[in-house]
Every structure is written in C-alpha cells, then in structure tokens.
Scaffold this motif. Structure first.
Motif, mmCIF file in Angstrom:
data_model
loop_
_atom_site.group_PDB
_atom_site.id
_atom_site.type_symbol
_atom_site.label_atom_id
_atom_site.label_comp_id
_atom_site.label_asym_id
_atom_site.label_seq_id
_atom_site.Cartn_x
_atom_site.Cartn_y
_atom_site.Cartn_z
ATOM 1 N N SER A 231 0.808 -1.216 0.000
ATOM 2 C CA SER A 231 0.000 0.000 0.000
ATOM 3 C C SER A 231 0.840 1.264 0.000
ATOM 4 C CB SER A 231 -0.919 0.011 1.220
ATOM 5 O OG SER A 231 -0.143 0.041 2.410
ATOM 6 N N GLN A 232 2.177 1.087 0.156
ATOM 7 C CA GLN A 232 3.119 2.212 0.220
ATOM 8 C C GLN A 232 2.767 3.171 1.353
ATOM 9 O OE1 GLN A 232 3.197 3.979 -3.706
ATOM 10 N NE2 GLN A 232 4.488 2.345 -4.539
ATOM 11 N N LYS A 233 2.288 2.567 2.468
ATOM 12 C CA LYS A 233 1.995 3.342 3.672
ATOM 13 C C LYS A 233 2.782 2.761 4.843
ATOM 14 C CE LYS A 233 -2.716 4.665 2.397
ATOM 15 N NZ LYS A 233 -4.158 4.602 2.787
ATOM 16 N N SER A 234 3.147 3.633 5.755
ATOM 17 C CA SER A 234 3.888 3.190 6.936
ATOM 18 C C SER A 234 2.981 2.382 7.857
ATOM 19 C CB SER A 234 4.454 4.399 7.691
ATOM 20 O OG SER A 234 4.987 4.010 8.924
ATOM 21 N N ILE A 235 3.584 1.405 8.558
ATOM 22 C CA ILE A 235 2.822 0.659 9.574
ATOM 23 C C ILE A 235 2.277 1.623 10.621
ATOM 24 C CG2 ILE A 235 2.998 -1.042 11.430
ATOM 25 C CD1 ILE A 235 5.080 -2.496 9.828
ATOM 26 N N GLY A 236 3.124 2.577 10.991
ATOM 27 C CA GLY A 236 2.670 3.578 11.950
ATOM 28 C C GLY A 236 2.906 3.171 13.381
ATOM 29 N N ARG A 237 3.234 4.150 14.181
ATOM 30 C CA ARG A 237 3.498 3.887 15.605
ATOM 31 C C ARG A 237 2.231 3.534 16.349
ATOM 32 N NH1 ARG A 237 6.519 8.909 17.956
ATOM 33 N NH2 ARG A 237 6.339 7.611 19.801
ATOM 34 N N GLN A 238 1.076 3.843 15.759
ATOM 35 C CA GLN A 238 -0.172 3.660 16.478
ATOM 36 C C GLN A 238 -0.696 2.226 16.422
ATOM 37 O OE1 GLN A 238 -1.329 6.180 18.349
ATOM 38 N NE2 GLN A 238 0.525 7.204 17.632
ATOM 39 N N HIS A 239 -0.043 1.349 15.641
ATOM 40 C CA HIS A 239 -0.583 -0.007 15.548
ATOM 41 C C HIS A 239 -0.467 -0.698 16.901
ATOM 42 C CE1 HIS A 239 -1.536 -4.012 14.263
ATOM 43 N NE2 HIS A 239 -1.943 -3.507 13.113
ATOM 44 N N LEU A 240 -1.605 -1.189 17.381
ATOM 45 C CA LEU A 240 -1.667 -1.704 18.749
ATOM 46 C C LEU A 240 -0.716 -2.860 19.000
ATOM 47 C CD1 LEU A 240 -5.504 -1.569 19.470
ATOM 48 C CD2 LEU A 240 -3.725 -0.085 20.396
#
Length: 575
Positions: free
Chosen positions: A303-312
């Motif tokens: 998806s060319q998106k970051s996993i993100g720090r918010q992933h639980l």
C-alpha cells in the motif's frame, strides 16, 4: 459443515470448549487426588504448617513467635491474613487448599484476559469471540506459581480496570475490581510494577495535556491503599516497627557483566525465567508474532503506507521487550552495587521481577497477531483456530502435572509420606516439641507438614541473625563449594543442610529411594547443631562410615507409598 460452523456468530460453543479444556487441565488433580503430581519447586517445598496447625495464629501480632520452624519465626514471616491464598493454605488441608487455589486462579486468568482483550479487539474483528476466548483460555493454562495466588492472572483484570477508567468514567465493577484483586495478590511480586507503569502513564498524560486525570489517579490510590492495608505486616516492618533485620538485606548481588546482563534479557524474552513457567512465551507465540509483523510489513509495502506507531500490536511487544531488558540489566554489576550501597531498603525488593509482566504483554500481543492473521482471505479462517489449538496442546504438555510425570517426580502422597513420618515420630517416642530435627537430601517441608519441629526451612523472610547462626553449621560444606556458598550467602531463603557431595551428584534435595546416594564426606558443625536443639537428622541419603563421626544410625524407614528411604540419625551429645 465446517464452514457453516465457523460462520455462526454465537460465542457459546467456544465458551463450552473453554470450560471443557479447563476441566481437562484440572482433571488429574480432581480425579487422582493425592496420587497426582503437584509442583514441588516453590510450592510443596514451602510450608505454612504452623498456621494450619493453629489457625488462630493467623490473627496473631506480627512479632509473635511461632516455634515449629527455625526455633521460632515471627508471625510476619507467613504472610497476611488478608490474602486469599494464605487463607486457603492455612485453613484447608494442604492438597485441598492447593486445588481450590488452582481453580480460582485459572478462572481469574480466563475472565481477566477476556475482558482485557475486549478493550483492544473490537467485536467486529472477532464477532464470534474465538480469538478473545481462545487466547484467554491459553492464558488460563499457563503454569502459574501456586504461592503467587492470583498475582499474575489478576494483573490482567487490574489492567482492564485501569484502562477502562483511563478511557472513561469507569463503572462500579472497575472500581470494585481494583479494591478486590489485591486480596488475592502479592504487591511485591509483580503488581508493584503494574502500578508503576500506570503511574508513569498518568504522569506522562498530565505533562502532555497539562491536566491531571483525576480518575486514574484515584484508581491508583485506591489500589495502592488496599495493597498497603493487606500487606500491613510487611509495611510495619519496612517502617522499622521490628528491630529484627531480615535475611533479605543480604540479597544479591548475582552480578554480571553487561554482556551477561543482555544475554539474561534475551533469555527472559525468548525463554522466560527458568523457574517461573508462567513467563514462558513459548515458540509458537513468538512465531505467530513474527508472522503477523511480516504480514504488516508486506501490507505496508503493497500500500506504500507506513505501519505507523499507532498499531496496537507494537505496544505490548514493546512492553515485553522493556520488561525483559530491565530484568536482565538489573543483573549488571554497577546497578547491583548501586542498589546495595545506596538504596538498601529498596534492594529488599526483587526489581528484576518485571519479567512477570511478560505473560500479559505476550498474550495480549498474541491475540492482536491472530486478528491480523485472521484477515488472510481463506487461510485465516483455519489458521487462527489451528494456532490456538496447538498452543493449548503445548500448554497441556507443560502443566505441572505433566511435567512432574515426565520427570518422574513424586506424587503429593509420595512426597509428603505422611504414614512414614508417623512411624518415625512413633519410633522417637517423645513429643515433637521436645526436640528439633533437620533434613538432609530431602525437603524440610516434608517433616514440617507432619508436625515435626524443624531447624531448616524455605522461608521468604526470616531473621538475619538465624541465617548467620545456621551458617556456622554448614560452613564446612559451603567452603568446599563456591556455588553453594554464593547460593546461601547471596540469597539464603532456603536455609537447608547443604552438602557438597549431594550437590555434585545433582541430588541436592531429591534423593529418591530407588537410587539412594551415599555421602562419603560430611563437614557439618554438629556441636553447633546440637546447641540449637537438633537431636536427629532425617536423611534421604546414606551417610557413609567415614562421614559418621558424631552421628549414629538408629533405623532406616521405607514404604512403598513413599518416595523416600529415610535414614534416622541421632546427633551425639558433644563430649
């Protein structure tokens, strides 16, 4: 048919399956009774026989002397009467108290983890409750230390209450949970770290928002005050009410280099503590976490998106890493020396027990990983239940009963050998309180549970002066074996007759009658032992003729229903 079953939205079948699994797990103790294996280490080797013999002592003053063990232990050595596990162990027969404790702590684990997972896994992601019920069931099957009672499983319920109060006003059940769980928990084992974690969370939110979350603060104060009230005996001692120093002031240092400390941290994360089975993540849990993280990375790349720090999923893994890292770094020599030199009172707490946070963190992450894997189009519908069933099977294989069977451990009845101990007391012929005994090559709790008065015991807190007095008895043996010497001097909660000959043979405490070991060299100060009141040694090992000076063999007691061949030696009066 399978697809039709999996498509049902009812969670009832999974709750029925969970109940059947828990019943099967407990069935050896329910069906076999005294013939089943119970955990020996940190369970059967620990005794509260004085309280069971006289339950009125539960309410005795903290400094009241209880003479059956160690020539008189203060009442505070046996824990608070406001702890449910202490009450079960003191008011019920030993086996029945252990069985009720096992049932309660596993129900607590099941309910607590299920509720906690409900805060992180929306119903639409797990509509049938398969993951929440399945992971909660696995959490309930962990080989918890019975002496801890509801300490570790109860933290899942406490975390549920704290987080619910943090997110909103909280219901009465949340506040009631925080008031009741401390009654079945031990503050200094692990909940202290949970309170510190939520305390840090409160402080961080207060600084970030410049507003104090009064609900969370009130929840922390409520839980802390109930814990302090329950542990009032320990609190009074910490405040200096008693002039008797505890042997715990000499704890540590099991100091290591930074490399050794980091190796210990890695071991805590991947393998758990060698003695605390409930900390073990087990390979399948770690493999599931790895697969889920790989899936997240793959989706991120697509998806060319970051996993993100918010992933639980990342948060409980981070908590597990930090808990394991601190537990390992606590062994680093500079930290050990600082705690000993600068923070002596705080050094009485085993600060490395942050590893006991690992079960909650790991199984919370495990559930979130299963949610991610369940999103795989077709295979996820079968992969998730397969992983859960496999983990249940692994936990069955690591139950205390199964491990005891595989290792050939004695059953409850064989371990305590009550009939054999009655024969020994009848042979001696005088009241047990008129003499003292010590055990050699077997656990002192065996004699204590039969009402004998013992100079040796496994006690979490006893006077430092007694540790030094008993050390004179075993000094010669400790001088032969640096490992035993460090074990006693740097810890000492097991105040036993340590013998180098038995340690080298790998039979420090468990000398079964099928293979009796002969001690060829015995350097005990029998005069000091006699002066302490000891008149007999109960030995599961044979003392050879060259080591018999000052001792005389009276009789060997053997029974088919006992794990021991017990040699009764009289200690001769010093000339």
């Amino acid at each position: 048919m399978v697809d039709e079953y999996l498509s049902t939205r009812s969670s009832t079948p999974f709750w029925i399956l969970a109940a059947l699994i828990l019943t099967a797990y407990l069935s050896p103790w329910l069906l076999q009774g005294h013939d089943a294996q119970l955990r020996i280490h940190d369970n059967l080797d620990f005794t509260r026989a004085p309280l069971r013999a006289d339950p009125s002592l539960l309410l005795a003053p903290s400094d009241q002397v209880m003479p059956q063990l160690m020539n008189g232990l203060p009442r505070r050595a046996f824990g608070s009467e406001f702890n449910l596990e202490t009450l079960l162990a003191s008011l019920l027969p030993r086996f029945e108290g252990s069985l009720v404790n096992q049932i309660l702590l596993r129900l607590l684990a099941l309910g607590g983890m299920f509720l906690l997972l409900g805060l992180f896994i929306p119903r639409e992601q797990d509509p049938r409750g398969l993951i929440r019920i399945g992971v909660a069931t696995c959490f309930a099957l962990l080989p918890y230390y019975p002496w801890f009672g509801g300490t570790i499983p109860g933290m899942a319920l406490q975390a549920w209450a704290f987080i619910a109060i943090l997110r909103g006003p909280g219901r009465p059940t949340h506040w009631l949970t925080l008031a009741l769980v401390p009654l079945y928990s031990r503050l200094l084992i692990a909940p202290l770290f949970l309170l510190m974690a939520f305390g840090f969370t409160w402080l961080n939110l207060a600084v970030a928002s410049r507003r104090a979350n009064l609900r969370l603060l009130a929840a922390l104060l409520l839980s802390s005050l109930v814990y302090l009230a329950c542990e009032y005996r320990l609190l009074a001692y910490a405040l200096g009410e008693s002039g008797l120093a505890s042997h715990r002031v000499e704890f540590g240092p099991f100091a290591q280099s930074i490399g050794g400390a980091l190796d210990a941290a890695k071991g805590y994360f991947f393998d758990g503590h060698k003695d605390h089975g409930a900390t073990h993540a087990r390979p399948l849990v770690l493999l599931t976490l790895a697969l889920s993280l790989c899936l997240l990375v793959w989706r991120s790349i697509r998806s060319q998106k970051s996993i993100g720090r918010q992933h639980l999923l990342l948060y409980p893994i981070l908590v597990a890493i930090l808990a394991a890292l601190w537990a390992g770094l606590y062994r680093w020599r500079p930290i050990q020396e600082f705690m000993q030199d600068q923070l002596l009172t705080l050094s009485l707490i085993q600060w490395d027990r942050t590893y006991l946070l690992l079960p909650i963190a790991m199984y919370l992450a495990f559930a979130m990983a299963l949610v991610n894997l369940g999103k795989l189009a077709f295979i996820g519908r079968f992969l998730v239940p397969a992983i859960l069933l496999a983990q249940v099977g692994i936990l069955f294989l690591h139950s205390d009963h199964q491990q005891g069977r595989e290792e050939g451990e004695a059953s409850y009845a064989e371990f305590f050998a009550f009939e054999q101990m009655r024969e020994i007391k009848a042979f001696i012929g005088t009241e047990p309180d008129s003499y003292r005994i010590v055990s050699l090559g077997m656990y002192p709790s065996i004699a204590a549970e039969s009402g004998m008065y013992c100079l040796d015991a496994y006690i979490q807190d006893y006077p430092l002066s007694y540790k030094h007095e008993f050390r004179r008895v075993i000094r010669g043996e400790l001088d032969k074996n640096p490992a035993l010497e460090n074990y006693y001097d740097a810890w000492g909660s097991r105040c036993y007759l340590f013998v180098d000959d038995l340690d080298e043979a790998g039979r420090r405490f468990l000398n079964r009658r099928e293979s009796v070991h002969e001690i060829s060299s015995l350097d005990l100060d029998l005069a000091a032992l006699y002066a302490m009141g000891a008149r007999y040694i109960l030995s599961a090992a044979r003392i050879g003729p060259d080591a018999l000076a000052g001792l005389s063999l009276l009789k060997v007691f053997e029974r088919e229903d006992s794990a021991w061949s017990i040699h009764l030696y009289a200690i001769e009066e010093p000339g």
